[in-house]
Design an enzyme around this catalytic site. Structure first.
Site, mmCIF file in Angstrom:
data_model
loop_
_atom_site.group_PDB
_atom_site.id
_atom_site.type_symbol
_atom_site.label_atom_id
_atom_site.label_comp_id
_atom_site.label_asym_id
_atom_site.label_seq_id
_atom_site.Cartn_x
_atom_site.Cartn_y
_atom_site.Cartn_z
ATOM 1 N N CYS A 297 51.141 30.610 17.540
ATOM 2 C CA CYS A 297 52.123 31.584 17.040
ATOM 3 C C CYS A 297 53.515 31.408 17.661
ATOM 4 O O CYS A 297 54.442 32.130 17.290
ATOM 5 C CB CYS A 297 51.621 33.008 17.288
ATOM 6 S SG CYS A 297 51.792 33.520 18.999
ATOM 7 N N GLN B 165 36.007 36.320 42.743
ATOM 8 C CA GLN B 165 37.401 36.776 42.621
ATOM 9 C C GLN B 165 38.329 35.563 42.556
ATOM 10 O O GLN B 165 39.525 35.711 42.346
ATOM 11 C CB GLN B 165 37.773 37.614 43.842
ATOM 12 C CG GLN B 165 36.953 38.883 43.976
ATOM 13 C CD GLN B 165 37.132 39.487 45.365
ATOM 14 O OE1 GLN B 165 38.077 40.237 45.609
ATOM 15 N NE2 GLN B 165 36.251 39.156 46.283
ATOM 16 N N HIS C 159 38.944 37.710 38.222
ATOM 17 C CA HIS C 159 40.421 37.678 38.212
ATOM 18 C C HIS C 159 40.992 36.579 37.327
ATOM 19 O O HIS C 159 42.182 36.290 37.400
ATOM 20 C CB HIS C 159 40.956 37.523 39.657
ATOM 21 C CG HIS C 159 40.653 38.727 40.507
ATOM 22 N ND1 HIS C 159 40.687 38.711 41.884
ATOM 23 C CD2 HIS C 159 40.311 39.993 40.159
ATOM 24 C CE1 HIS C 159 40.372 39.916 42.358
ATOM 25 N NE2 HIS C 159 40.132 40.705 41.334
#
Ligand code: OAD
Length: 242
Positions: A151, A102, A120
Site C-alpha cells: 500500500c 520477551q 514483544h
C-alpha cells in the site's frame, strides 16, 4: 547449595506434564546480544523515550530505524547458545511445552523452538503503519525509510514499544500456558516489565513450581520456589540434561 537446588529442580522438571518457560535478555546475553538494564545495558546508554515509543517514531522515524538497524547488525552476527538449544531438546520430550520470550532477537526461532510466543515481537519483522501487514524483512535500507510494497505506507519494526499493548492472542496463549503449567522456568529476565512480569505470580497462584535461572538476584528471586544462580548457557543445559 546450587547442586541441591539443581537436583530438586531436575526432579521437578522430569515429573512435570506441562512445562512453561519465560525468557528474557539474559539468555541471549550469552550469545553476545546486549541486555537492557545491566551495567552495559541498552537503557543505560540510550533513552527508551527517544527510540522505542510510538511518539519517538512519529517524531523521527529515521532515528528510530537507525537504532533498529544497528541492533539488527549486532544480532545478525550472533547465534543461539547451549541454553537456546537445550530448550529445543526439552520441547521434543515434554508432554506439553510452551516457550514465552520477551526477546525480539529471533534466536529461539533460529535454534528451532516451535511452540513459541514472542511477547514483544521480532526484530526481523516489519509492520505497515497504514495497512498493518506484517512481513519478514531483513533488508531495510539505512539511507531511505522503508515503505510497504502493498500500500506504500511507512514500515515500522514489528516490536511492542513502551506504551503499546501486547498482541491479545499471544498474551492469552502465554497466560494460559503459565496458568496450566506444573513448572515454569524463568531464565534471564529482570522481571520488571509488565505484563510479562505478571506471568511468574500467575503461575504460582495456579500451583506452578517456579524455577528462576539468573546471573543475579531479581525482584522475583525471593518468591520463586527455587533460584539457580549462574549463566544461562551453563545452568540451562545442566538443568535439562536427559
Ligand atoms: P533486562 O536487561 O531487564 O534483564 C536481564 C536479566 O538477565 C537480568 O536480571 C540479568 O541479571 C540477567 N542476566 C544477564 N546475563 C545473564 C546470563 N548470562 N545468564 C543468566 N541471566 C543473565 O532484560 P529483560 O528482563 O528481558 O522490551 O527486559 C524486559 C524487556 O525490557 C525487554 O523485552 C525489552 C526491554 O525494554 C522490549 O524490547 C519491548
Amino acid at each position: 547449595m546450587i547442586s541441591d537446588h539443581l537436583t530438586e529442580a531436575r526432579a521437578r522438571v522430569a515429573a512435570a506434564h506441562s512445562i512453561a518457560v519465560l525468557t528474557g535478555a539474559g539468555i541471549s546475553a550469552d550469545s553476545g546480544v546486549p541486555t537492557f538494564r545491566g551495567a552495559d545495558g541498552l537503557w543505560r546508554n540510550f533513552r527508551a523515550e527517544d527510540l522505542a515509543t510510538p511518539d519517538a517514531f512519529a517524531r523521527d522515524p529515521r532515528l528510530v530505524w537507525e537504532w533498529y538497524s544497528w541492533r539488527r547488525e549486532v544480532i545478525a552476527s550472533t547465534e543461539p547458545n547451549p541454553a537456546h538449544h537445550a530448550l529445543v531438546r526439552l520441547e521434543t520430550r515434554a508432554q506439553r511445552f510452551h516457550l514465552i520470550t520477551q526477546n525480539v532477537d529471533g534466536l529461539h526461532r533460529m535454534a528451532g523452538s516451535q511452540h513459541l510466543s514472542e511477547l514483544h515481537g521480532n526484530i526481523w519483522e516489519v509492520r505497515c503503519t497504514s495497512c498493518r501487514l506484517v512481513t519478514d524483512n531483513r533488508d531495510v535500507p539505512l539511507s531511505l525509510l522503508p515503505y510497504c510494497h502493498t500500500c506504500g505506507g511507512l514500515l515500522r519494526p514489528h516490536i511492542v514499544w513502551f506504551g503499546e499493548a501486547l498482541d491479545d492472542c499471544i498474551l492469552a496463549a502465554s497466560m494460559h500456558a503459565v496458568e496450566s503449567c506444573d513448572v515454569l522456568i524463568v531464565i534471564g529476565t529482570s522481571g520488571l516489565v509488565y505484563p510479562a512480569a505478571t506471568l511468574m505470580p500467575i503461575a504460582q497462584s495456579h500451583g506452578g513450581f517456579v524455577i528462576e535461572i539468573n546471573l543475579a538476584s531479581t525482584a522475583h528471586s525471593s518468591t520463586a520456589a527455587l533460584t539457580l544462580q549462574g549463566r544461562a548457557r551453563d545452568i540451562v543445559p545442566l538443568l535439562l540434561k536427559e
